[in-house]
Scaffold this motif. Structure first.
Motif, PDB file in Angstrom:
ATOM      1  N   GLN A 130       0.920  -1.167   0.065  1.00 11.02           N
ATOM      2  CA  GLN A 130      -0.075   0.044   0.155  1.00 11.02           C
ATOM      3  C   GLN A 130       0.911   1.219   0.058  1.00 11.02           C
ATOM      4  O   GLN A 130       1.199   1.613   0.869  1.00 11.02           O
ATOM      5  N   PRO A 131       0.991   1.774  -1.065  1.00 12.02           N
ATOM      6  CA  PRO A 131       2.016   2.932  -0.976  1.00 12.02           C
ATOM      7  C   PRO A 131       1.415   4.207  -0.414  1.00 12.02           C
ATOM      8  O   PRO A 131       2.157   5.078   0.165  1.00 12.02           O
ATOM      9  N   THR A 132       0.029   3.974  -0.752  1.00 14.90           N
ATOM     10  CA  THR A 132      -0.761   5.170   0.085  1.00 14.90           C
ATOM     11  C   THR A 132      -2.185   4.635   0.342  1.00 14.90           C
ATOM     12  O   THR A 132      -2.718   3.858  -0.624  1.00 14.90           O
ATOM     13  N   PRO A 133      -2.928   4.965   1.431  1.00  9.18           N
ATOM     14  CA  PRO A 133      -4.361   4.628   1.305  1.00  9.18           C
ATOM     15  C   PRO A 133      -5.216   5.456   0.216  1.00  9.18           C
ATOM     16  O   PRO A 133      -6.270   5.134   0.253  1.00  9.18           O
ATOM     17  N   PHE A 134      -4.832   6.545  -0.188  1.00  6.20           N
ATOM     18  CA  PHE A 134      -5.496   7.541  -0.711  1.00  6.20           C
ATOM     19  C   PHE A 134      -5.896   6.995  -2.042  1.00  6.20           C
ATOM     20  O   PHE A 134      -5.244   6.312  -2.841  1.00  6.20           O
ATOM     21  N   CYS A 135      -7.217   7.368  -2.391  1.00  7.12           N
ATOM     22  CA  CYS A 135      -7.624   7.111  -3.740  1.00  7.12           C
ATOM     23  C   CYS A 135      -8.514   8.425  -4.191  1.00  7.12           C
ATOM     24  O   CYS A 135      -9.208   9.223  -3.447  1.00  7.12           O
ATOM     25  N   ASN A 136      -8.249   8.753  -5.574  1.00  6.27           N
ATOM     26  CA  ASN A 136      -8.705   9.874  -6.135  1.00  6.27           C
ATOM     27  C   ASN A 136     -10.288   9.882  -6.475  1.00  6.27           C
ATOM     28  O   ASN A 136     -10.785  10.768  -7.224  1.00  6.27           O
ATOM     29  N   ILE A 137     -10.766   8.528  -6.237  1.00 10.29           N
ATOM     30  CA  ILE A 137     -12.313   8.387  -6.683  1.00 10.29           C
ATOM     31  C   ILE A 137     -12.764   7.741  -5.391  1.00 10.29           C
ATOM     32  O   ILE A 137     -12.145   7.467  -4.292  1.00 10.29           O
ATOM     33  N   ASP A 176     -16.495   9.615  -8.408  1.00  8.49           N
ATOM     34  CA  ASP A 176     -15.541  10.764  -7.844  1.00  8.49           C
ATOM     35  C   ASP A 176     -16.266  11.212  -6.485  1.00  8.49           C
ATOM     36  O   ASP A 176     -17.559  10.863  -6.175  1.00  8.49           O
ATOM     37  N   ARG A 177     -15.649  12.012  -5.569  1.00  7.93           N
ATOM     38  CA  ARG A 177     -16.198  12.534  -4.360  1.00  7.93           C
ATOM     39  C   ARG A 177     -17.277  13.634  -4.672  1.00  7.93           C
ATOM     40  O   ARG A 177     -17.961  13.876  -3.876  1.00  7.93           O
TER      41      ARG A 177
END
Length: 374
Positions: A11-18, A134-135
């Protein structure tokens, strides 16, 4: 198989752009990122390990990997390569991505480091855009297809993971048409499972016959393509029809076949869907930390030993009671835990639809093809 590869899910980052409505991952707004010292330690420990099967696959996943800067992967990939000069282990690199952030700079990185690509896309826009939003709740299909076309224009092969919901089941031909019309030929279909923070599945109330009809159409279209249209659900289940398999190997319930590392270096084995889940009873499914504990410590971890024992009870029960044992090997622990509340349980919604019904479709085909009487 002469050997089995070990899958390392990072997991390089938990962040997701959607913000897909069926996603199982928590903390998708977190911008934390894996430190290179964690990457270094993972590579050193895995390459030198005496109990990890080689080759190994580094799969960057559990968030949107391309949300990090290209420079992170330039450094990480170079670091892995340099460390491996001491060990000479065969390994591969893979991104599982929504493809929305791809550009020519990413293409250059992918080519230079020979990175394998998996793209998440749920078929035609009218289905994809219901769940993969998306958000601001806007559909993402057009942007994903821009990324797909960029991969294709540069001759970069990729596979697809498509998540299906009950909304998909009346549109099997439309889904096949979409993939074939867009020259996308290597696909795996997942149902929207009850995993992680996704507490429900639209398949809880789906009539089995409807799903079977959907799978039958996919199978017929795959056969009609004469090998062009490759659907994972069929090719992974062919072998038990031709070989008597007494001890099937399921990577999700066999220890160390999969190793999961979150962005902090916390690790576990078995299913990656357990990453980031808050559960005090199971210490949030953290079996150790690669930096502070090293990898070998996992074998004596009280949590690992407990989970392994509970998982094996469920696997043994599946072996003794299920007609699909040779195809399944005991099911996925995460499905059992999130659906039934116990690793030692047996049948789940996931295995009913993603394994049993698929195998039934294949069995009926072979019975007809070879006039087998059952």
């Amino acid at each position: 198989m002469a050997y089995r590869r070990t899958l390392l899910i990072l997991q390089p980052t938990p962040f997701c752009n959607i913000d897909c409505s069926y996603c199982y991952l928590p903390s998708r707004m977190s911008t934390k990122r894996m430190d290179l010292k964690v990457v270094k330690k993972i590579a050193e420990e895995v390459f030198s390990s005496s109990f990890i099967s080689k080759p190994v696959d580094f799969l960057w996943h559990l968030g949107e990997p391309l949300a990090l800067p290209i420079s992170f992967y330039e450094d990480a990939f170079t670091l892995i390569k340099e460390i491996n000069k001491e060990y000479f282990v065969e390994y591969s690199l893979t991104f599982q991505t929504n493809a929305m952030l791809l550009n020519e700079s990413w293409i250059d990185l992918i080519k230079r480091h020979q990175v394998n690509i998996g793209v998440s896309i749920d078929g035609p826009a009218f289905l994809h855009d219901k769940k993969r939003v998306d958000r601001k709740n806007r559909g993402t299909h057009a942007q994903v297809m821009n990324g797909v076309r960029l991969l294709q224009a540069n001759g970069i092969p990729f596979g697809v993971i498509a998540v299906i919901t009950n909304d998909s089941l009346n549109y099997a031909n439309e889904i096949c048409d979409f993939f074939l019309d867009n020259n996308i030929y290597n696909i795996g279909f997942n149902i929207d499972e009850m995993d992680g923070i996704n507490k429900s599945s639209t398949f809880r109330d789906v009539e089995a016959g409807l799903y079977k009809s959907f799978i039958k159409t996919l199978f017929d279209r795959s056969v009609a393509s004469k090998g062009l249209f490759k659907i994972r659900e069929f090719w992974v289940n062919i072998r038990p029809f031709t070989v008597d398999i007494q001890n099937p190997f399921n990577t999700t319930n066999n220890p160390f076949a999969i190793l999961n590392f979150d962005c902090h270096g916390n690790y576990s084995t078995f299913c990656p869907e357990l990453i980031g889940v808050e559960d005090l009873q199971y210490n949030n499914f953290i079996m150790g930390n690669i930096v502070t504990d090293g990898l070998a410590a996992i074998r004596s971890s009280p949590l690992f030993l407990r989970m392994h024992e509970e998982i094996q009870v469920g696997v043994n029960s599946c072996r003794d009671n299920c007609d699909y044992w040779s195809f399944c090997g005991g099911g996925a622990p995460s499905n059992k835990y999130f659906e039934n509340g116990s690793f030692s349980s047996t049948e789940t919604i996931a295995c009913k639809y993603q394994k049993q019904i698929v195998v039934d479709v294949l069995a009926e085909h072979f019975e007809k093809q070879f006039a087998i009487e059952v």
